[in-house]
Write a protein that holds these residues in place. Structure first.
Motif, PDB file in Angstrom:
ATOM      1  N   PHE A 115     102.823 -53.201 -33.452  1.00  0.00           N
ATOM      2  CA  PHE A 115     103.450 -52.101 -32.696  1.00  0.00           C
ATOM      3  C   PHE A 115     104.626 -52.345 -31.976  1.00  0.00           C
ATOM      4  N   ALA A 116     104.745 -53.489 -31.373  1.00  0.00           N
ATOM      5  CA  ALA A 116     106.011 -53.999 -30.467  1.00  0.00           C
ATOM      6  C   ALA A 116     107.156 -54.204 -31.338  1.00  0.00           C
ATOM      7  N   GLY A 117     106.740 -54.680 -32.835  1.00  0.00           N
ATOM      8  CA  GLY A 117     107.759 -54.724 -33.582  1.00  0.00           C
ATOM      9  C   GLY A 117     108.497 -53.467 -34.228  1.00  0.00           C
ATOM     10  N   LYS A 118     107.558 -52.616 -34.391  1.00  0.00           N
ATOM     11  CA  LYS A 118     108.090 -51.279 -34.942  1.00  0.00           C
ATOM     12  C   LYS A 118     109.052 -50.643 -33.682  1.00  0.00           C
ATOM     13  N   LEU A 119     108.283 -50.747 -32.455  1.00  0.00           N
ATOM     14  CA  LEU A 119     108.956 -49.942 -31.272  1.00  0.00           C
ATOM     15  C   LEU A 119     110.321 -50.687 -30.838  1.00  0.00           C
ATOM     16  N   PHE A 120     110.351 -51.746 -31.268  1.00  0.00           N
ATOM     17  CA  PHE A 120     111.781 -52.523 -30.994  1.00  0.00           C
ATOM     18  C   PHE A 120     112.812 -52.296 -32.045  1.00  0.00           C
ATOM     19  N   ARG A 121     112.223 -52.016 -33.273  1.00  0.00           N
ATOM     20  CA  ARG A 121     113.198 -51.207 -34.318  1.00  0.00           C
ATOM     21  C   ARG A 121     113.607 -49.739 -33.900  1.00  0.00           C
ATOM     22  N   VAL A 122     112.675 -49.086 -33.545  1.00  0.00           N
ATOM     23  CA  VAL A 122     112.840 -47.811 -33.317  1.00  0.00           C
ATOM     24  C   VAL A 122     114.021 -47.565 -31.970  1.00  0.00           C
ATOM     25  N   ILE A 123     113.832 -48.401 -31.051  1.00  0.00           N
ATOM     26  CA  ILE A 123     114.643 -48.472 -29.936  1.00  0.00           C
ATOM     27  C   ILE A 123     116.183 -48.879 -30.431  1.00  0.00           C
ATOM     28  N   VAL A 124     116.190 -50.003 -31.196  1.00  0.00           N
ATOM     29  CA  VAL A 124     117.458 -50.427 -31.526  1.00  0.00           C
ATOM     30  C   VAL A 124     118.261 -49.399 -32.538  1.00  0.00           C
TER      31      VAL A 124
END
Length: 197
Positions: free
Chosen positions: A44-53
């Motif tokens: 989830f943290a990895g997906k959130l990071f990708r979305v923010i970037v």
């Protein structure tokens, strides 16, 4: 020109990170990008990071290409809409981006994006890491604060807050991983050096 600088600064950091990832892969034969795609907390943290970037890239490129349209549709935050604050924001973006890149480089082969399944590199505690356990994240947060000042609209604020939450969560997951991997050596490091600065 001013409206393009935030996008240019962000792209410089992004291209450096990509080039460093390619270099480390060529040197070690393994990618330093170890973000997972699972349904667990790390995924989830990895997906959130990708979305923010991705949202940050789109936002800054839209401002560079269509400044008046973006300002008209998103509005500006009046309290932050001053030329001196825009300049301070650009300086923070540049310094934060520079710190991020320098910190990534300083980690050498220990640098990863994400948490590796097995710890295959030494704990870095010298250089910038003698002053902060997370200088990469300090740089990223400084750059995000700079983005809010340079481009003071609700999307910039939302992205900065989302990045802060995401980074704070990621740090705690990394700390748990490093504690398991390095035990007492990591605990001693945590007692000597603060999480942020």
């Amino acid at each position: 020109m001013f409206t393009t600088l935030p996008a240019i600064l962000m792209l410089v950091v992004g291209l450096f990170t990509l080039a460093l990832a390619i270099l480390r892969r060529l040197q070690s034969g393994r990618s330093p990008v170890v973000l997972t795609y699972g349904d667990d907390a790390e995924g989830f943290a990895g997906k959130l990071f990708r979305v923010i970037v991705a949202a940050l890239v789109v936002h800054l490129l839209a401002i560079a290409a269509f400044p008046e349209a973006v300002s008209a549709s998103l509005g500006r935050i009046p309290a932050l809409d001053a030329p001196i604050l825009h300049t301070v924001g650009l300086v923070l973006m540049a310094l934060g981006g520079g710190l991020t890149m320098l910190s990534q480089w300083a980690m050498r082969h220990s640098w990863k994006i994400g948490i590796p399944e097995e710890q295959d590199a030494p704990l870095v505690t010298s250089g910038l890491y003698a002053f902060s356990r997370n200088p990469i994240y300090v740089g990223m947060v400084a750059a995000m604060i700079g983005t809010v000042l340079a481009v003071p609209n609700v999307v910039s604020v939302a992205l900065a807050l989302s990045a802060w939450i995401s980074i704070s969560y990621q740090i705690r997951m990394e700390e748990a991983h490093l504690s398991r991997a390095f035990g007492e050596a990591y605990s001693a490091y945590c007692k000597r050096v603060r999480r942020w600065i």
